[in-house]
Design a protein around this motif. Structure first.
Motif, PDB file in Angstrom:
ATOM      1  N   ALA A  16       3.123  -6.931 -15.709  1.00 11.64           N
ATOM      2  CA  ALA A  16       3.348  -7.083 -14.390  1.00 11.64           C
ATOM      3  C   ALA A  16       2.203  -7.818 -13.876  1.00 11.64           C
ATOM      4  CB  ALA A  16       3.933  -6.131 -13.623  1.00 11.64           C
ATOM      5  N   TRP A  17       2.151  -8.817 -13.131  1.00 14.21           N
ATOM      6  CA  TRP A  17       1.003  -9.292 -12.464  1.00 14.21           C
ATOM      7  C   TRP A  17       1.548  -9.854 -10.944  1.00 14.21           C
ATOM      8  CZ3 TRP A  17      -0.804 -14.431 -11.445  1.00 14.21           C
ATOM      9  CH2 TRP A  17      -2.079 -14.645 -11.237  1.00 14.21           C
ATOM     10  N   LYS A  18       0.857  -9.197  -9.905  1.00 16.59           N
ATOM     11  CA  LYS A  18       1.282  -9.693  -8.682  1.00 16.59           C
ATOM     12  C   LYS A  18       2.664  -9.430  -8.567  1.00 16.59           C
ATOM     13  CE  LYS A  18      -2.723 -12.965  -7.858  1.00 16.59           C
ATOM     14  NZ  LYS A  18      -2.952 -14.395  -7.452  1.00 16.59           N
ATOM     15  N   ASP A  19       3.432 -10.371  -7.869  1.00 16.77           N
ATOM     16  CA  ASP A  19       4.871 -10.492  -7.680  1.00 16.77           C
ATOM     17  C   ASP A  19       5.630 -11.006  -8.967  1.00 16.77           C
ATOM     18  OD1 ASP A  19       4.349 -12.979  -7.478  1.00 16.77           O
ATOM     19  OD2 ASP A  19       5.617 -13.229  -5.797  1.00 16.77           O
ATOM     20  N   LYS A  20       4.891 -11.097 -10.114  1.00 15.00           N
ATOM     21  CA  LYS A  20       5.821 -11.695 -11.373  1.00 15.00           C
ATOM     22  C   LYS A  20       5.792 -10.672 -12.455  1.00 15.00           C
ATOM     23  CE  LYS A  20       5.835 -15.750  -9.554  1.00 15.00           C
ATOM     24  NZ  LYS A  20       5.075 -15.644  -8.333  1.00 15.00           N
ATOM     25  N   VAL A  21       6.668 -10.584 -13.261  1.00 13.96           N
ATOM     26  CA  VAL A  21       6.739  -9.957 -14.571  1.00 13.96           C
ATOM     27  C   VAL A  21       6.880 -10.789 -15.703  1.00 13.96           C
ATOM     28  CG1 VAL A  21       8.013  -8.137 -15.924  1.00 13.96           C
ATOM     29  CG2 VAL A  21       7.713  -8.175 -13.405  1.00 13.96           C
ATOM     30  N   PHE A  22       6.011 -10.946 -16.658  1.00 16.73           N
ATOM     31  CA  PHE A  22       5.992 -11.644 -17.997  1.00 16.73           C
ATOM     32  C   PHE A  22       6.639 -10.829 -19.111  1.00 16.73           C
ATOM     33  CE2 PHE A  22       2.394 -13.083 -15.094  1.00 16.73           C
ATOM     34  CZ  PHE A  22       2.459 -14.474 -15.179  1.00 16.73           C
ATOM     35  N   GLY A  23       7.532 -11.658 -19.573  1.00 12.88           N
ATOM     36  CA  GLY A  23       8.198 -10.913 -20.812  1.00 12.88           C
ATOM     37  C   GLY A  23       8.236 -11.916 -21.932  1.00 12.88           C
ATOM     38  N   LYS A  47       0.736  -1.092   0.002  1.00 11.92           N
ATOM     39  CA  LYS A  47       0.079  -0.178   0.067  1.00 11.92           C
ATOM     40  C   LYS A  47       0.971   1.146   0.169  1.00 11.92           C
ATOM     41  CE  LYS A  47      -3.830  -2.175   2.465  1.00 11.92           C
ATOM     42  NZ  LYS A  47      -4.657  -1.951   3.698  1.00 11.92           N
ATOM     43  N   THR A  48       2.151   1.169  -0.225  1.00 12.18           N
ATOM     44  CA  THR A  48       3.207   2.132  -0.121  1.00 12.18           C
ATOM     45  C   THR A  48       3.553   2.801  -1.523  1.00 12.18           C
ATOM     46  OG1 THR A  48       4.737   0.817   0.548  1.00 12.18           O
ATOM     47  CG2 THR A  48       3.299   1.797   2.166  1.00 12.18           C
ATOM     48  N   THR A  49       3.904   1.645  -2.298  1.00  9.57           N
ATOM     49  CA  THR A  49       4.563   2.081  -3.450  1.00  9.57           C
ATOM     50  C   THR A  49       4.232   1.462  -4.636  1.00  9.57           C
ATOM     51  OG1 THR A  49       7.005   2.404  -4.445  1.00  9.57           O
ATOM     52  CG2 THR A  49       6.554   0.302  -3.121  1.00  9.57           C
ATOM     53  N   PHE A  50       4.741   1.762  -5.935  1.00  2.64           N
ATOM     54  CA  PHE A  50       4.644   1.076  -7.216  1.00  2.64           C
ATOM     55  C   PHE A  50       5.766   0.603  -7.768  1.00  2.64           C
ATOM     56  CE2 PHE A  50       0.592   3.224  -6.470  1.00  2.64           C
ATOM     57  CZ  PHE A  50      -0.336   2.442  -6.745  1.00  2.64           C
ATOM     58  N   GLN A  51       5.954  -0.288  -8.621  1.00  2.00           N
ATOM     59  CA  GLN A  51       6.851  -0.757  -9.338  1.00  2.00           C
ATOM     60  C   GLN A  51       6.647  -0.808 -10.889  1.00  2.00           C
ATOM     61  OE1 GLN A  51       8.631  -4.487  -8.069  1.00  2.00           O
ATOM     62  NE2 GLN A  51       9.850  -3.592  -6.399  1.00  2.00           N
ATOM     63  N   ILE A  52       7.542  -0.128 -11.301  1.00  2.00           N
ATOM     64  CA  ILE A  52       7.182   0.211 -12.838  1.00  2.00           C
ATOM     65  C   ILE A  52       8.294  -0.642 -13.677  1.00  2.00           C
ATOM     66  CG2 ILE A  52       7.039   1.994 -14.813  1.00  2.00           C
ATOM     67  CD1 ILE A  52       6.287   3.994 -12.570  1.00  2.00           C
ATOM     68  N   THR A  53       7.990  -1.431 -14.711  1.00  2.00           N
ATOM     69  CA  THR A  53       8.998  -1.926 -15.493  1.00  2.00           C
ATOM     70  C   THR A  53       8.991  -1.750 -16.952  1.00  2.00           C
ATOM     71  OG1 THR A  53       8.612  -4.011 -13.904  1.00  2.00           O
ATOM     72  CG2 THR A  53       9.480  -4.312 -16.174  1.00  2.00           C
ATOM     73  N   THR A  54      10.274  -1.436 -17.443  1.00  3.33           N
ATOM     74  CA  THR A  54      10.150  -1.176 -18.924  1.00  3.33           C
ATOM     75  C   THR A  54      11.254  -2.068 -19.574  1.00  3.33           C
ATOM     76  OG1 THR A  54      12.071   0.205 -18.322  1.00  3.33           O
ATOM     77  CG2 THR A  54       9.968   1.408 -18.254  1.00  3.33           C
ATOM     78  N   SER A  55      11.244  -1.994 -20.764  1.00  6.88           N
ATOM     79  CA  SER A  55      12.051  -3.075 -21.793  1.00  6.88           C
ATOM     80  C   SER A  55      13.243  -2.260 -21.999  1.00  6.88           C
ATOM     81  CB  SER A  55      11.080  -3.678 -22.834  1.00  6.88           C
ATOM     82  OG  SER A  55      11.754  -4.323 -23.736  1.00  6.88           O
ATOM     83  N   VAL A  56      14.354  -2.733 -22.331  1.00  5.55           N
ATOM     84  CA  VAL A  56      15.478  -2.162 -22.761  1.00  5.55           C
ATOM     85  C   VAL A  56      16.005  -3.072 -23.977  1.00  5.55           C
ATOM     86  CG1 VAL A  56      15.740  -0.499 -21.005  1.00  5.55           C
ATOM     87  CG2 VAL A  56      16.800  -2.981 -20.872  1.00  5.55           C
ATOM     88  N   GLY A  57      15.247  -3.817 -24.689  1.00  8.02           N
ATOM     89  CA  GLY A  57      15.701  -4.634 -25.603  1.00  8.02           C
ATOM     90  C   GLY A  57      15.641  -6.052 -25.428  1.00  8.02           C
ATOM     91  N   ARG A  58      16.494  -6.768 -24.648  1.00  9.97           N
ATOM     92  CA  ARG A  58      16.507  -8.076 -24.324  1.00  9.97           C
ATOM     93  C   ARG A  58      16.290  -8.354 -22.513  1.00  9.97           C
ATOM     94  NH1 ARG A  58      20.290 -11.955 -27.078  1.00  9.97           N
ATOM     95  NH2 ARG A  58      21.971 -10.631 -26.718  1.00  9.97           N
ATOM     96  N   SER A  59      16.432  -7.066 -21.967  1.00 10.59           N
ATOM     97  CA  SER A  59      16.163  -7.051 -20.531  1.00 10.59           C
ATOM     98  C   SER A  59      15.149  -6.235 -20.075  1.00 10.59           C
ATOM     99  CB  SER A  59      17.562  -6.692 -19.948  1.00 10.59           C
ATOM    100  OG  SER A  59      18.571  -7.643 -20.182  1.00 10.59           O
ATOM    101  N   LEU A  60      14.425  -6.413 -18.893  1.00 10.05           N
ATOM    102  CA  LEU A  60      13.525  -5.638 -18.253  1.00 10.05           C
ATOM    103  C   LEU A  60      14.245  -4.745 -17.201  1.00 10.05           C
ATOM    104  CD1 LEU A  60      10.640  -8.217 -18.293  1.00 10.05           C
ATOM    105  CD2 LEU A  60      10.954  -6.386 -19.777  1.00 10.05           C
TER     106      LEU A  60
END
Length: 1043
Positions: free
Chosen positions: A97-104, A56-69
């Motif tokens: 991003a879904w729950k504590d996982k990130v799908f790529g 309830k305190t923060t958000f995590q934002i995931t971006t793509s940089v080619g072949r890594s996140l």
């Protein structure tokens, strides 16, 4: 043993690691440098970011940089927290991003390329989704809801179970029209999703049953493809955007259009988001109903108030850069964080931003909250920040980079959140005042920034840090005619970076400490574009070279013009020049067109100045012209001291100056790098890629050159190839390929890193120097090997996650390099530590104090002899207990009484043994054995292990008959012929002659043995003298003008 094997050296078997042969060096990869990491990448691809709440305190934002996140934490100010490893085999095409996982999802492309979806948790790969066998379609978008994971392909929907990651089903309609990457779940619609197609229709699918439920048709076939779909906070309503039509708010349950909003022509909406905190709309911002839209064709974000039929509440102008011919742009995705008044946006300009709505009084336009970014166009120029004269900033972590997007960035190789763009002033405020933020005048917005940087120079010796020249000052002003107060800048420091710009006749200054534009511009006196810049080592003067050959010097503190090269002549100097021409017959130089004449001592360059530098003592200015002429100017008077003319054979493309060694390198148009000694004005090296021309390198110019900080190496970039020469030998010792042609390269001041910029990347590749922490085989690369490297298919490159730099200090790699060295010099076994080669006269590893103290042991004993007899200790104070009181008188007996029968027997056996051996010591025993076996190695090792006092006793204990002494002298003669432990042998012989000189005089055999030792010493002395004379001649040859 087999006699055939005894005839020659036994071939060494290849060392195995866990039963597997070690991999050999691959052609095309570097021997000296290892991939470290790629910096400057935040959101460079069209793959949109994805976010997930963390508690309830923060958000995590995931971006793509080619072949890594890359995952950023919002509460920490978009601090980078995770980079996924390992890298995907192909570029990432979709993330969620879904729950504590990130799908790529990733794809290698083509018909034969593989595809897959990896599951990451906290940056580490955890699982992989199941794919149909032989699948050939790329996953373009994801949607997760309930227990389902959906992937949108070109004509098919893939459905997985979120609990087991197994493939549940594939959905494919009867329509041949491909899907777009627009998909969204419908809240309260159980197992339902809506997917857009290229013909403008939106299909509602039941994931559980695998059936098409309904198709929402567009009002007109002219609307084009569906570009964005997003469910609204109101149930059963969904927003649909079209490529050529308006934005519709559609009731999916009733199949009716609730609201239609017209959008800007030519900028189709590609991202839609709704604010869910119940605020932001209405006149006072206390109502719900805020929607934001964005397009990848524009950098603006439009905010809508959906109350009372909907209206445009405002436009966030230039939230991201607009697409241009030089750099991509536009907004790739926007998203309101759930329940927050925060908007997140990412753009194709390689930036990630967060915006907050907290204006008072209320404003529908947010302000910037956090910003992470990088270059939006490929990098064109690199320069590491040098260390200051006081030793500060000597860790080599700061890297300056310039790009075609008109920006100048400072990158930290230690902490990513310290990297920043150097400010060019209030660009947005100026554009707003001039009305340049409107769509019609958007092209003029870029003109408010400085033109692309083509050259830069830096010196921190006068940089004042954050406190340099305090207060507000106009940026980039001409100091001519202005009253300058130099007292403040003298106390606080001034600008430390100077840059040249494309097709601009003014050089610009920058404050490094304040990370902003400086006060001055330096115009060229001939009004031609600036082509090169330099800063004096003291940090006070800037040298500016122009396209027409002019060179000007300015004062960085005051911004005033101080000198021209050549200097402008006064009438008296012109008269004196005419007299000198007649008296001394001074030579003349003609310009390129042959019209204008310059006399030696006064002639300027007839072509563009491609490089300039100032020597360490501010006495000489070195300049290089594109016509192949190098000139040396007097710093104070501006007169020409000397010049080198290579115009008949080559032109000059670039120049680099190495202050520590006082050398300058010039990249020629003929593919050769020439190195000149500045102090003697002599050419000392001509560095070619190969002795014979290489066809693949013909016509490729040298893009950039750079010295290593110690002046030992010189690196050059030719096309996609990086070459490394060893300056002392002039040999090409390393060559490796890059993924694209190189535009610039730079060595860090500590020599740890080599930074490389390529034509197709907005990031900077950083390589680690392996020679700093392990042995590297640096042998000459022949022309055949260079051709093999150029034609090699294997390419090594740094990555954002730094995977290429793992296990750099590998024992196997080090052993492999040593094996390569041994193979080159023809050795059959690894050389010992005590002696690298039998041809070298080596010293010992015994501490120096041992053999020095042995030579002067008598003096040491005399010096340490007590001056008086020891005194009886004074009576102890009464309050200290005596030893008699502290121990029991009935305790154990004294040590001599406590000796057991076993100890007595052992002592008796030791005495009897000494009597049998005649009282011989360990050295005497070894000497006696050596006299029979003629093996003296153990005798030498025993002597090396003795302390000075013990060695002295051993030498004195040698038998008086001379047999032991004779054998010891033969051992020292053997040691001299082995060319080992030279200083130890000399010390031991000096002690022997001092102690047993009388015995040597009376013993013929000893005199003969001493004579053999003397002959061996003389022979070795003459050999070393011959080698010294040879080396002296080689050094004299290498210092000649040409090699």
């Amino acid at each position: 043993m087999d006699t055939a094997m005894a005839d020659g050296p036994v071939k060494k078997r290849q060392k195995l690691a866990n039963g597997v042969a070690k991999p050999q060096h691959r052609p095309g990869t570097s021997r000296v440098f290892a991939p470290y990491r790629t910096i400057g990448l935040v959101s460079p691809t069209a793959v949109p970011f994805t976010s997930v709440p963390l508690g309830k305190t923060t958000f995590q934002i995931t971006t793509s940089v080619g072949r890594s996140l890359q995952t950023y934490d919002l509460r920490r100010g978009l601090n980078l927290v995770f980079i996924t490893r390992p890298q995907t085999p192909g570029p990432i095409t979709a993330t969620i991003a879904w729950k504590d996982k990130v799908f790529g999802a990733w794809s290698e492309g083509g018909e034969t390329g593989t595809r897959g979806v990896w599951v990451f948790k906290r940056g580490k790969r955890e699982a992989e989704l199941e794919f149909p066998r032989g699948w050939k379609q790329d996953v373009k978008a994801f949607c997760c809801f309930g227990g389902w994971i959906l992937g949108v392909c070109e004509k098919t929907l893939l459905v997985w179970k979120s609990t087991t990651y197994e493939l549940y089903t594939t959905l494919q309609g009867i329509s041949p029209v491909p899907f777009t990457k627009c998909i969204a779940g419908l809240p309260t619609f159980l197992n339902k999703v809506v997917v857009g197609r290229q013909d403008g229709s939106a299909e509602i699918w039941n994931v559980s049953s695998g059936k098409l439920v309904y198709t929402i048709l567009p009002p007109s076939t002219a609307y084009g493809a569906v570009t964005a779909i997003e469910p609204t906070p109101a149930l059963s309503l969904v927003a649909i955007a079209y490529a050529k039509g308006p934005l519709l708010i559609h009731d999916a349950r009733a199949d009716q259009t609730v609201m239609q909003l017209n959008t800007s022509a030519g900028a189709p909406i590609t991202s839609i988001t709704f604010r869910t905190d119940g605020l932001g709309a209405g006149e006072d911002g206390q109502k719900a109903g805020v929607m934001a839209t964005a397009s990848n064709s524009s950098g603006d974000v439009t905010l809508w108030d959906l109350n009372e039929g909907g209206r445009k509440a405002g436009v966030l102008r230039a939230a991201h850069a607009d697409p241009t011919a030089a750099a991509p742009g536009g907004v790739s995705k926007i998203e309101f964080l759930p329940g927050q008044h925060t908007l997140v946006s990412s753009g194709l300009d390689n930036s990630l931003k967060t915006w907050i709505f907290d204006h008072t009084p209320f404003s529908p336009i947010p302000r910037i909250l956090h910003h992470r970014g990088g270059h939006g166009a490929p990098v064109t120029k690199l320069e590491f920040l040098p260390a200051a004269s006081d030793g500060s900033d000597d860790i080599g972590k700061w890297l300056l980079s310039a790009s075609r997007d008109r920006s100048l960035w400072g990158w930290s190789l230690r902490r990513d959140n310290q990297s920043t763009e150097l400010s060019q002033g209030a660009i947005q405020s100026k554009a707003k005042k001039q009305g340049l933020l409107s769509g019609s005048a958007r092209d003029s917005l870029q003109d408010l920034k400085c033109p692309p940087i083509t050259a830069m120079a830096c010196s921190l010796n006068r940089d004042g840090g954050m406190g340099a020249v305090p207060g507000k000052h106009s940026v980039w002003q001409n100091a001519k005619g202005k009253k300058i107060d130099a007292e403040v800048s003298a106390m606080t420091g001034w600008e430390s970076v100077v840059t040249a710009h494309e097709r601009d006749h003014r050089a610009r200054t920058w404050f490094w400490g304040r990370k902003r534009a400086g006060r001055w511009i330096f115009p060229t006196t001939d009004d031609s574009p600036v082509t090169s810049v330099a800063i004096s080592p003291c940090g006070t003067f800037a040298v500016v070279g122009s396209e027409k050959g002019g060179i000007d010097m300015f004062n960085l503190q005051s911004g005033l013009h101080r000198q021209r090269f050549p200097a402008r002549l006064t009438p008296q100097q012109a008269k004196q020049l005419k007299l000198d021409l007649v008296k001394h017959g001074m030579a003349e130089e003609r310009s390129e067109d042959g019209k204008k004449v310059f006399y030696r001592g006064q002639g300027k360059h007839a072509a563009a100045v491609v490089g300039a530098a100032v020597d360490n003592l501010n006495k000489t200015v070195i300049s290089a012209g594109a016509d192949g002429k190098v000139k040396f100017w007097d710093f104070s008077s501006g007169l020409l001291r000397h010049h080198l003319d290579w115009s008949a054979s080559t032109g000059i493309k670039a120049m680099r100056y190495q202050r520590n060694s006082d050398l300058a390198a010039f990249a020629g148009t003929d593919g050769c790098v020439r190195v000149v000694d500045i102090s003697t004005y002599k050419l000392i090296r001509e560095l070619w890629p190969a002795k014979t021309p290489v066809t693949q390198l013909q016509g490729l110019p040298i893009a950039d050159i750079n010295f290593s900080p110690d002046g030992h190496w010189l690196a050059a970039a030719i096309g996609a190839l990086v070459l490394l020469w060893d300056l002392p030998t002039g040999h090409l010792v390393d060559a490796f390929k890059l993924q694209a042609p190189c535009t610039s390269l730079a060595f860090s001041p500590t020599g740890e890193y080599l930074a490389v910029a390529t034509r197709d990347s907005v990031g900077v590749d950083v390589w680690s120097n392996k020679a700093l922490f392990m042995h590297i085989a640096t042998r000459h690369i022949s022309a055949e090997e260079l051709v093999g490297i150029i034609d090699a298919g294997s390419i090594q490159a740094p990555t954002t996650s730094g995977e290429g730099g793992q296990e750099l200090v590998s024992i196997d790699d080090e052993t492999q390099e040593e094996a390569e060295d041994m193979a080159l010099i023809g050795l059959d076994e690894e050389p010992g530590v005590d002696q690298l080669s039998s041809d070298l006269l080596s010293l010992s590893l015994v501490p120096k104090s041992r053999w020095q103290n042995l030579l002067h042991l008598d003096l040491i004993k005399a010096r340490n002899k007590p001056a008086e007899a020891p005194k009886k200790p004074e009576k102890a104070p009464f309050f200290l207990p005596s030893l008699r009181d502290r121990q029991d008188t009935t305790s154990a007996p004294r040590s001599e009484d406590a000796m057991t029968a076993a100890d007595l027997a052992k002592e008796q056996s030791r005495v009897l043994k000494q009597n049998r051996e005649g009282g011989r010591t360990a050295l005497s025993s070894l000497v006696q054995d050596a006299s029979q076996t003629q093996a003296y190695g153990r005798v030498i090792e025993q002597l090396k292990s003795l302390s000075p006092a013990a060695a002295d006793i051993e030498f004195r204990s040698l038998s008086a008959d001379g047999e032991e002494l004779h054998t010891l002298v033969k051992a020292l003669t053997w040691l001299m012929r082995e060319r080992r432990d030279f200083e130890l042998g000399q010390a031991w012989m000096a002690v022997l002659l001092r102690l047993h000189g009388d015995l040597v005089v009376n013993n013929d055999a000893l005199r003969h043995a001493i004579g053999e030792w003397r002959d061996a010493l003389g022979e070795e002395s003459r050999r070393v003298a011959t080698l010294g004379s040879y080396c002296s001649g080689v050094v004299g040859y290498l210092r000649a003008a040409r090699v």
